[in-house]
Design a protein around this motif. Structure first.
Motif, PDB file in Angstrom:
ATOM      1  N   LEU A  43       0.929  -1.272  -0.116  1.00  0.00           N
ATOM      2  CA  LEU A  43      -0.016   0.070   0.191  1.00  0.00           C
ATOM      3  C   LEU A  43       0.787   1.445   0.069  1.00  0.00           C
ATOM      4  CD1 LEU A  43      -2.583  -0.984   2.636  1.00  0.00           C
ATOM      5  CD2 LEU A  43      -2.944  -1.162   0.212  1.00  0.00           C
ATOM      6  N   GLY A  44       2.026   1.284   0.675  1.00  0.00           N
ATOM      7  CA  GLY A  44       2.799   2.530   0.671  1.00  0.00           C
ATOM      8  C   GLY A  44       2.345   3.123   2.077  1.00  0.00           C
ATOM      9  N   VAL A  45       3.047   4.299   1.972  1.00  0.00           N
ATOM     10  CA  VAL A  45       2.589   5.241   3.116  1.00  0.00           C
ATOM     11  C   VAL A  45       2.481   6.448   2.403  1.00  0.00           C
ATOM     12  CG1 VAL A  45       2.937   6.334   5.130  1.00  0.00           C
ATOM     13  CG2 VAL A  45       3.667   4.177   4.864  1.00  0.00           C
ATOM     14  N   SER A  46       1.017   6.965   2.147  1.00  0.00           N
ATOM     15  CA  SER A  46       0.740   8.270   1.525  1.00  0.00           C
ATOM     16  C   SER A  46      -0.116   9.175   2.290  1.00  0.00           C
ATOM     17  CB  SER A  46       0.433   8.150   0.208  1.00  0.00           C
ATOM     18  OG  SER A  46      -0.877   7.275   0.266  1.00  0.00           O
ATOM     19  N   ALA A  47      -0.493  10.471   2.113  1.00  0.00           N
ATOM     20  CA  ALA A  47      -0.898  11.483   2.973  1.00  0.00           C
ATOM     21  C   ALA A  47      -2.522  10.986   3.092  1.00  0.00           C
ATOM     22  CB  ALA A  47      -0.808  12.888   2.499  1.00  0.00           C
ATOM     23  N   SER A  48      -2.786  10.659   1.957  1.00  0.00           N
ATOM     24  CA  SER A  48      -4.348  10.293   1.911  1.00  0.00           C
ATOM     25  C   SER A  48      -5.048   8.876   2.183  1.00  0.00           C
ATOM     26  CB  SER A  48      -5.025  10.763   0.541  1.00  0.00           C
ATOM     27  OG  SER A  48      -4.294   9.806  -0.498  1.00  0.00           O
ATOM     28  N   VAL A 104       6.521   8.817   8.030  1.00  0.00           N
ATOM     29  CA  VAL A 104       7.563   9.154   6.769  1.00  0.00           C
ATOM     30  C   VAL A 104       6.907   8.221   5.415  1.00  0.00           C
ATOM     31  CG1 VAL A 104       9.701   8.251   5.788  1.00  0.00           C
ATOM     32  CG2 VAL A 104       9.447   8.714   8.377  1.00  0.00           C
ATOM     33  N   GLU A 105       6.726   9.256   4.364  1.00  0.00           N
ATOM     34  CA  GLU A 105       6.080   8.445   3.221  1.00  0.00           C
ATOM     35  C   GLU A 105       6.933   7.383   2.644  1.00  0.00           C
ATOM     36  OE1 GLU A 105       4.223  10.779   0.232  1.00  0.00           O
ATOM     37  OE2 GLU A 105       2.998  11.688   1.596  1.00  0.00           O
ATOM     38  N   ARG A 106       6.351   6.373   2.184  1.00  0.00           N
ATOM     39  CA  ARG A 106       7.025   5.171   1.530  1.00  0.00           C
ATOM     40  C   ARG A 106       6.515   4.652   0.172  1.00  0.00           C
ATOM     41  NH1 ARG A 106      11.404   5.054   4.848  1.00  0.00           N
ATOM     42  NH2 ARG A 106      10.638   4.737   7.359  1.00  0.00           N
ATOM     43  N   PRO A 107       7.228   4.282  -0.636  1.00  0.00           N
ATOM     44  CA  PRO A 107       6.634   3.855  -1.993  1.00  0.00           C
ATOM     45  C   PRO A 107       5.678   2.570  -1.751  1.00  0.00           C
ATOM     46  CG  PRO A 107       8.865   3.077  -1.838  1.00  0.00           C
ATOM     47  CD  PRO A 107       8.790   3.965  -0.477  1.00  0.00           C
ATOM     48  N   ALA A 108       4.959   2.552  -2.643  1.00  0.00           N
ATOM     49  CA  ALA A 108       4.305   1.217  -2.909  1.00  0.00           C
ATOM     50  C   ALA A 108       4.850   0.332  -3.907  1.00  0.00           C
ATOM     51  CB  ALA A 108       2.765   1.577  -3.275  1.00  0.00           C
ATOM     52  N   ALA A 109       4.737  -0.999  -3.437  1.00  0.00           N
ATOM     53  CA  ALA A 109       5.324  -1.865  -4.659  1.00  0.00           C
ATOM     54  C   ALA A 109       4.392  -2.481  -5.719  1.00  0.00           C
ATOM     55  CB  ALA A 109       5.677  -3.283  -3.809  1.00  0.00           C
ATOM     56  N   ILE A 110       4.818  -2.631  -7.027  1.00  0.00           N
ATOM     57  CA  ILE A 110       3.964  -2.913  -8.046  1.00  0.00           C
ATOM     58  C   ILE A 110       3.900  -4.432  -7.805  1.00  0.00           C
ATOM     59  CG2 ILE A 110       3.976  -3.141 -10.662  1.00  0.00           C
ATOM     60  CD1 ILE A 110       5.928  -0.520 -10.443  1.00  0.00           C
ATOM     61  N   GLY A 111       4.735  -5.299  -7.576  1.00  0.00           N
ATOM     62  CA  GLY A 111       4.689  -6.798  -7.388  1.00  0.00           C
ATOM     63  C   GLY A 111       5.703  -7.377  -6.494  1.00  0.00           C
ATOM     64  N   PHE A 112       5.920  -8.355  -6.277  1.00  0.00           N
ATOM     65  CA  PHE A 112       6.778  -9.214  -5.501  1.00  0.00           C
ATOM     66  C   PHE A 112       7.454 -10.406  -6.098  1.00  0.00           C
ATOM     67  CE2 PHE A 112       4.207  -6.972  -2.710  1.00  0.00           C
ATOM     68  CZ  PHE A 112       4.760  -6.597  -1.514  1.00  0.00           C
TER      69      PHE A 112
END
Ligand code: ASP
Length: 323
Positions: free
Chosen positions: A97-102, A191-199
């Motif tokens: 999911l990542g970490v994002s403001a919304s 801290v904002e974190r990126p969301a992965a596209i796949g694994f």
């Protein structure tokens, strides 16, 4: 406000009726919180049993259920989970999911005492977790663990006591917040974190021990796109592994070094010469999941290293340097 509760089993749902063990499903756990909770909650059971049985595929399925709930418009998501691997599924969820403001809150909870214990801890934990998931104050936060009134970030937290109700710590960090009378109170900014596209899935984890045999490590690293080696101290590995690690890196493998003690080290001249990057303070178990996500998001190793850099835990202890 509608909170989706995703139940996956664990001690919180283990009940001994005097004769046999049974599993209380998600609806049963929520019903104990009273009619008000039942009215504001949608429950889905996606697994049952001990969390030590879960595979990474299972963890991804749980994370997908959380993502689907948010996409369906949930105000927040609670995942009820066994404590043994809760921090790992929560981290998989955060990687997805990542970490994002919304982003609305995603909160994991469980218990250390079984459901049939005379003083169970699960009910209060679940009540708190639902309150946090429903709260606007928790929007934009990390995927969290909520137990014993404490809120821990998925990337920092670890189970550190297998027999106490106070089983989780984020050391050397503090918990990110607490739950006070059903209201989340945060002590720092997310801290904002990126969301992965796949694994990707072929990422082994090698734990160093005194006298570890180089040939067995060479064999493990032979044909994989990424690997994690858990060394000692500030990412030191026994010298007999320098060759196998160097060869693996030269073949194109992303080799990540982690350590049991916290170290924020990611890149140094020594690591570049060896052919590895540091896990940026993630535990070895979480570093493995992070490498799966990094290489699932890009086939390019440099880009994957950059992805990992955005997951690093920053804590400037700053007191060991002699320069
Ligand atoms: N063995 C249990 C599990 O992880 C422990 C717990 O739920 O606390 O499922």
């Amino acid at each position: 406000m509608t909170v989706h509760v995703i139940a996956t089993g664990g001690t919180i749902s283990s009940h001994f009726d005097g004769d046999q063990w049974t599993n209380i499903d998600g609806a049963g756990l929520v019903a104990e919180l009273g009619a008000e909770a039942v009215d504001r909650v949608v429950v889905r059971d996606v697994a049952s049993g001990p969390s030590s049985n879960l595979t990474v595929h299972d963890m991804l399925a749980i994370a997908e259920a959380a993502r689907d709930a948010l996409t369906a418009g949930a105000d927040g998501v609670v995942v009820v989970h066994g404590t043994d691997t809760m921090e790992l599924t929560a981290f998989v969820c955060q990687l997805m999911l990542g970490v994002s403001a919304s982003r609305r809150p995603v909160v994991f909870t469980g218990s250390m005492r079984v459901h049939s214990h005379p003083a169970p801890d699960g009910t209060a934990n679940l009540r708190d977790a639902i309150a946090v998931a429903a709260s606007d104050r928790a929007v934009g936060r990390e995927v969290m663990l909520c137990l014993e009134g404490a809120l821990h970030a998925a990337d920092r937290v670890a189970k550190c006591h297998a027999a106490s109700v106070d089983a989780f710590q984020s050391a050397p960090f503090d918990p990110i917040g607490s739950v006070i009378d059903g209201v989340p109170v945060f002590h720092d900014a997310p801290v904002e974190r990126p969301a992965a596209i796949g694994f990707v899935h072929d990422v082994p984890l090698v734990t160093c021990y005194p006298g570890i045999d180089a040939a067995s490590v060479e064999a493990v690293l032979a044909d994989v796109v990424g690997a994690v080696v858990e060394g000692f101290g500030d990412l030191n590995v026994p010298q007999q592994l320098w060759g196998p690690i160097h060869h693996a890196w030269n073949r194109g493998t992303l080799v990540v070094l982690a350590s049991r003690p916290f170290t924020p080290t990611t890149t140094t001249e020594g690591l570049s010469m060896l052919g590895a990057v540091g896990a940026g303070g993630l535990t070895a178990q979480k570093a493995r999941l992070a490498v799966m996500a990094a290489l699932g998001s890009t086939p390019d190793r440099d880009a994957a290293v950059e992805f990992l850099r955005h997951l690093a835990l920053v804590l400037d202890a700053g007191d060991r340097s002699t320069s």
